[in-house]
Write a protein that holds these residues in place. Structure first.
Motif, mmCIF file in Angstrom:
data_model
loop_
_atom_site.group_PDB
_atom_site.id
_atom_site.type_symbol
_atom_site.label_atom_id
_atom_site.label_comp_id
_atom_site.label_asym_id
_atom_site.label_seq_id
_atom_site.Cartn_x
_atom_site.Cartn_y
_atom_site.Cartn_z
ATOM 1 N N TYR A 1 -2.471 -3.411 -1.550
ATOM 2 C CA TYR A 1 -2.809 -3.458 -0.224
ATOM 3 C C TYR A 1 -2.160 -4.585 0.781
ATOM 4 C CZ TYR A 1 -5.540 -2.052 4.061
ATOM 5 O OH TYR A 1 -5.861 -2.038 5.137
ATOM 6 N N ARG A 2 -2.122 -5.775 0.173
ATOM 7 C CA ARG A 2 -1.555 -6.984 0.956
ATOM 8 C C ARG A 2 -0.143 -6.558 1.150
ATOM 9 N NH1 ARG A 2 -4.834 -9.686 -2.785
ATOM 10 N NH2 ARG A 2 -6.621 -10.613 -1.837
ATOM 11 N N HIS A 3 0.427 -6.029 0.064
ATOM 12 C CA HIS A 3 1.869 -5.620 0.006
ATOM 13 C C HIS A 3 2.076 -4.534 1.106
ATOM 14 C CE1 HIS A 3 6.062 -5.132 -1.056
ATOM 15 N NE2 HIS A 3 5.709 -3.753 -1.584
ATOM 16 N N SER A 4 1.130 -3.694 1.271
ATOM 17 C CA SER A 4 1.299 -2.671 2.235
ATOM 18 C C SER A 4 1.367 -3.164 3.748
ATOM 19 C CB SER A 4 0.219 -1.524 2.072
ATOM 20 O OG SER A 4 -1.056 -1.900 2.477
ATOM 21 N N LEU A 5 0.553 -3.999 3.886
ATOM 22 C CA LEU A 5 0.506 -4.928 5.185
ATOM 23 C C LEU A 5 1.710 -5.639 5.771
ATOM 24 C CD1 LEU A 5 -3.350 -6.146 5.063
ATOM 25 C CD2 LEU A 5 -2.687 -4.002 6.128
ATOM 26 N N ARG A 6 2.380 -6.025 4.636
ATOM 27 C CA ARG A 6 3.610 -6.731 5.009
ATOM 28 C C ARG A 6 4.527 -5.716 5.212
ATOM 29 N NH1 ARG A 6 4.640 -11.092 6.895
ATOM 30 N NH2 ARG A 6 5.893 -9.813 8.079
ATOM 31 N N LEU A 7 4.474 -4.763 4.841
ATOM 32 C CA LEU A 7 5.592 -3.632 4.940
ATOM 33 C C LEU A 7 5.321 -2.830 6.329
ATOM 34 C CD1 LEU A 7 5.800 -1.729 1.602
ATOM 35 C CD2 LEU A 7 7.573 -2.872 2.491
ATOM 36 N N LEU A 8 3.935 -2.831 6.583
ATOM 37 C CA LEU A 8 3.615 -2.207 7.905
ATOM 38 C C LEU A 8 4.143 -3.359 9.172
ATOM 39 C CD1 LEU A 8 0.208 -0.571 7.748
ATOM 40 C CD2 LEU A 8 2.320 0.365 8.113
ATOM 41 N N LEU A 9 3.904 -4.920 9.011
ATOM 42 C CA LEU A 9 4.552 -5.612 9.783
ATOM 43 C C LEU A 9 5.802 -5.922 9.935
ATOM 44 C CD1 LEU A 9 2.058 -8.511 9.010
ATOM 45 C CD2 LEU A 9 2.058 -7.366 11.041
ATOM 46 N N ASP A 10 6.710 -5.358 8.823
ATOM 47 C CA ASP A 10 8.195 -5.289 8.730
ATOM 48 C C ASP A 10 8.681 -4.037 9.387
ATOM 49 O OD1 ASP A 10 8.208 -7.769 7.502
ATOM 50 O OD2 ASP A 10 8.637 -7.131 5.706
ATOM 51 N N ASP B 1 8.503 -1.129 7.824
ATOM 52 C CA ASP B 1 9.338 -0.552 6.777
ATOM 53 C C ASP B 1 8.304 0.817 6.262
ATOM 54 O OD1 ASP B 1 10.417 0.291 4.456
ATOM 55 O OD2 ASP B 1 10.531 -1.835 3.480
ATOM 56 N N ILE B 2 8.328 1.514 7.050
ATOM 57 C CA ILE B 2 7.357 2.755 6.920
ATOM 58 C C ILE B 2 8.116 3.596 5.459
ATOM 59 C CG2 ILE B 2 6.686 5.237 7.870
ATOM 60 C CD1 ILE B 2 5.659 2.455 9.115
ATOM 61 N N PRO B 3 9.340 3.845 5.282
ATOM 62 C CA PRO B 3 9.792 4.320 3.859
ATOM 63 C C PRO B 3 9.339 3.382 2.876
ATOM 64 C CG PRO B 3 11.701 4.137 5.330
ATOM 65 C CD PRO B 3 10.526 3.422 6.245
ATOM 66 N N GLY B 4 9.225 2.243 2.930
ATOM 67 C CA GLY B 4 8.700 1.341 1.588
ATOM 68 C C GLY B 4 6.965 1.683 1.883
ATOM 69 N N ILE C 1 3.301 1.713 18.106
ATOM 70 C CA ILE C 1 2.497 0.529 18.024
ATOM 71 C C ILE C 1 3.359 -0.566 17.390
ATOM 72 C CG2 ILE C 1 0.568 -0.666 16.730
ATOM 73 C CD1 ILE C 1 -0.874 2.037 16.945
ATOM 74 N N ASP C 2 3.700 -1.689 17.969
ATOM 75 C CA ASP C 2 4.538 -2.916 17.390
ATOM 76 C C ASP C 2 3.316 -4.014 16.939
ATOM 77 O OD1 ASP C 2 6.186 -4.826 16.934
ATOM 78 O OD2 ASP C 2 6.503 -5.329 19.118
ATOM 79 N N LEU C 3 3.263 -3.817 15.539
ATOM 80 C CA LEU C 3 2.164 -4.756 15.013
ATOM 81 C C LEU C 3 2.860 -6.063 14.889
ATOM 82 C CD1 LEU C 3 0.723 -2.502 11.991
ATOM 83 C CD2 LEU C 3 -0.618 -3.561 14.022
ATOM 84 N N HIS C 4 2.119 -7.102 15.025
ATOM 85 C CA HIS C 4 2.496 -8.379 15.052
ATOM 86 C C HIS C 4 1.656 -9.249 13.943
ATOM 87 C CE1 HIS C 4 3.727 -8.372 19.642
ATOM 88 N NE2 HIS C 4 4.512 -7.510 18.846
ATOM 89 N N ASP C 5 0.640 -8.855 13.749
ATOM 90 C CA ASP C 5 -0.091 -9.599 12.745
ATOM 91 C C ASP C 5 -1.358 -9.033 12.240
ATOM 92 O OD1 ASP C 5 -0.738 -11.847 11.037
ATOM 93 O OD2 ASP C 5 -1.650 -13.024 12.560
ATOM 94 N N PHE C 6 -1.981 -9.217 11.195
ATOM 95 C CA PHE C 6 -3.206 -8.849 10.626
ATOM 96 C C PHE C 6 -3.975 -10.306 10.403
ATOM 97 C CE2 PHE C 6 -0.677 -5.317 9.122
ATOM 98 C CZ PHE C 6 -1.570 -4.296 9.751
#
Length: 141
Positions: free
Chosen positions: A11-20, A22-25, A66-71
């Motif tokens: 899950y933590r990895h998925s959040l990093r990908l969203l911030l980056d 990286d939807i394919p990732g 949506i331009d996510l900046h942080d969780f």
């Protein structure tokens, strides 16, 4: 890159990908038969997406809206089932079309199977997207 094994690490990895953005990732973290549910979805929004392809179609345009900046606040709670976690979190950023702030609190129940997301129930606040200042302008609809 190998996929993290614990549901919390995945899950933590998925959040990093969203911030980056990286939807394919992010999509690579899903099981082919994964299910994404939105129990509080407002009228006209999807309540359930069945299968990785449906989830992909929904998520591909996400960074355009949506331009996510942080969780800034993420709490992951383990359950009696080692493959299920409950997540409390807040996502912040900007709505791309308007430049308005995006600030959403979520609770998610996530089930992992064989290192992939099998089920994700996203309990987000639909009132936030129904207000004109935070209109998603069609994001995900």
């Amino acid at each position: 890159m190998s996929v993290p094994v614990s549901p919390a690490d995945l899950y933590r990895h998925s959040l990093r990908l969203l911030l980056d953005k990286d939807i394919p990732g992010w999509l690579d973290l899903w099981a082919e038969d994964g299910v994404l549910e939105f129990p509080f979805a407002p009228e006209g929004w999807p309540e359930r997406l069945d299968g990785k392809e449906a989830i992909a179609a929904y998520m591909r345009p996400y960074p355009d809206h949506i331009d996510l900046h942080d969780f800034p606040a993420v709490q992951i709670h383990e359950t009696l089932d080692p493959q299920v976690i409950v997540v409390e979190m807040r996502g912040v950023g900007l709505l791309v079309e308007t430049g308005s702030p995006f600030d959403m609190t979520y609770i998610a129940v996530v089930t992992v199977r064989d290192g992939r997301i099998l089920s994700y129930r996203d309990y987000w606040n639909p009132l936030a997207v129904l207000e004109p200042a935070t209109d998603f302008a069609g994001a995900g609809r």
